[in-house]
Design a protein around this motif. Structure first.
Motif, mmCIF file in Angstrom:
data_model
loop_
_atom_site.group_PDB
_atom_site.id
_atom_site.type_symbol
_atom_site.label_atom_id
_atom_site.label_comp_id
_atom_site.label_asym_id
_atom_site.label_seq_id
_atom_site.Cartn_x
_atom_site.Cartn_y
_atom_site.Cartn_z
ATOM 1 N N ALA A 29 1.021 -1.519 0.084
ATOM 2 C CA ALA A 29 0.056 -0.291 -0.091
ATOM 3 C C ALA A 29 0.923 1.052 0.413
ATOM 4 N N PRO A 35 -6.170 0.015 0.824
ATOM 5 C CA PRO A 35 -5.984 -1.023 0.111
ATOM 6 C C PRO A 35 -4.448 -0.912 -0.681
ATOM 7 N N THR A 36 -4.220 -2.349 -0.964
ATOM 8 C CA THR A 36 -2.834 -2.502 -1.633
ATOM 9 C C THR A 36 -2.508 -3.540 -2.960
ATOM 10 N N SER A 37 -2.160 -3.293 -3.515
ATOM 11 C CA SER A 37 -1.787 -4.056 -5.423
ATOM 12 C C SER A 37 -0.580 -4.580 -4.665
ATOM 13 N N GLU A 103 -6.461 -7.447 -1.388
ATOM 14 C CA GLU A 103 -5.467 -6.631 -2.082
ATOM 15 C C GLU A 103 -6.972 -4.945 -1.455
ATOM 16 N N TRP A 104 -8.283 -5.850 -1.259
ATOM 17 C CA TRP A 104 -9.277 -4.566 -0.407
ATOM 18 C C TRP A 104 -9.322 -4.353 0.535
ATOM 19 N N ILE A 105 -8.718 -5.419 1.367
ATOM 20 C CA ILE A 105 -8.717 -5.479 3.002
ATOM 21 C C ILE A 105 -6.945 -5.134 3.861
ATOM 22 N N GLY A 106 -6.215 -4.837 2.991
ATOM 23 C CA GLY A 106 -4.776 -4.218 2.705
ATOM 24 C C GLY A 106 -3.553 -5.315 2.835
ATOM 25 N N ALA A 146 -12.092 -2.271 6.618
ATOM 26 C CA ALA A 146 -11.927 -3.349 6.127
ATOM 27 C C ALA A 146 -13.249 -3.669 5.402
ATOM 28 N N SER A 149 -14.620 -1.659 3.097
ATOM 29 C CA SER A 149 -13.587 -1.658 1.734
ATOM 30 C C SER A 149 -13.995 -3.324 0.823
ATOM 31 N N HIS A 153 -17.358 -3.741 -2.881
ATOM 32 C CA HIS A 153 -16.878 -4.164 -4.172
ATOM 33 C C HIS A 153 -18.693 -4.747 -4.392
#
Length: 202
Positions: A29, A35-37, A103-106, A146, A149, A153
């Motif tokens: 992140a 959020p992460t990628s 990624e939605w929850i880091g 979370a 997030s 979606h």
């Protein structure tokens, strides 16, 4: 004080052991984003992941630390967020949704092959094939942030933000800090060195 308190027969001790798994995915992140990628590799330093949202030797206390005034500077034991492929699938099943992407929850590290990842005890060393070592602090308690997030979606569903903390307890993965720096890549083997365990009874 009774001498029986010091008898080994009164203790239920589970010996130390090792279990193995693999790194399924790596994420980071950048900046102020939760959020992460996905990334091709992660470099762990003593401060965590350079540039990551949770990087730093220290952090500010929040709702998880009611024993400190909010904003108190404290040791950062939450540098790395670790999730499991099978536990994410189980949470999604309980929430009656198609999937939850890490990624939605880091998430930073997604593991495969470590059974009941979220129940791995504190002090466990996660030793990666290329030399990096993470020390497990404990479970990552599921929160509404979370949940929100995830809900973003699935806009056709109501209440997912509140459902997540209820159904994800003891499935939300682990938080850890960097004990030995190094670089980790997807597909890398990892060994969980689980310490001797016991139930403390006074």
């Amino acid at each position: 004080m009774s001498a029986d308190l010091f008898s080994n027969e009164m203790l239920r001790i589970h010996p130390a052991r090792k279990i193995s798994g693999t790194v399924a995915r790596l994420l980071a992140a950048e900046g102020d984003a939760f959020p992460t990628s996905a990334v091709e590799s992660l470099t762990f330093t003593f401060e965590g992941i350079p540039g990551d949202f949770h990087a730093g030797s220290t952090r500010r206390s929040g709702g998880r630390e009611p024993w400190y005034p909010r904003g108190t500077e404290m040791r950062n034991e939450r540098q790395i967020s670790i999730l499991a492929v099978d536990e994410l699938a189980e949470i999604a099943k309980r929430m009656e949704i198609e999937k939850i992407e890490p990624e939605w929850i880091g998430a930073n590290v997604v593991m495969d092959g470590l059974p009941r990842l979220s129940m791995i005890p504190p002090r466990t060393r996660l030793v990666f094939e290329n030399g990096a070592v993470l020390r497990v602090d404990g479970q990552n308690g599921p929160c509404r942030i979370a949940g929100k997030s995830i809900a973003a979606h699935y806009r056709d569903r109501e209440g997912l933000d509140l459902a997540f903390p209820k159904v994800a307890a003891r499935l939300r993965g682990l938080v850890a800090w960097v004990e030995k720096p190094g670089t980790v890549a997807p597909g890398e083997a990892v060994t969980a060195n689980i310490p001797e365990q016991w139930i403390y009874e006074a």
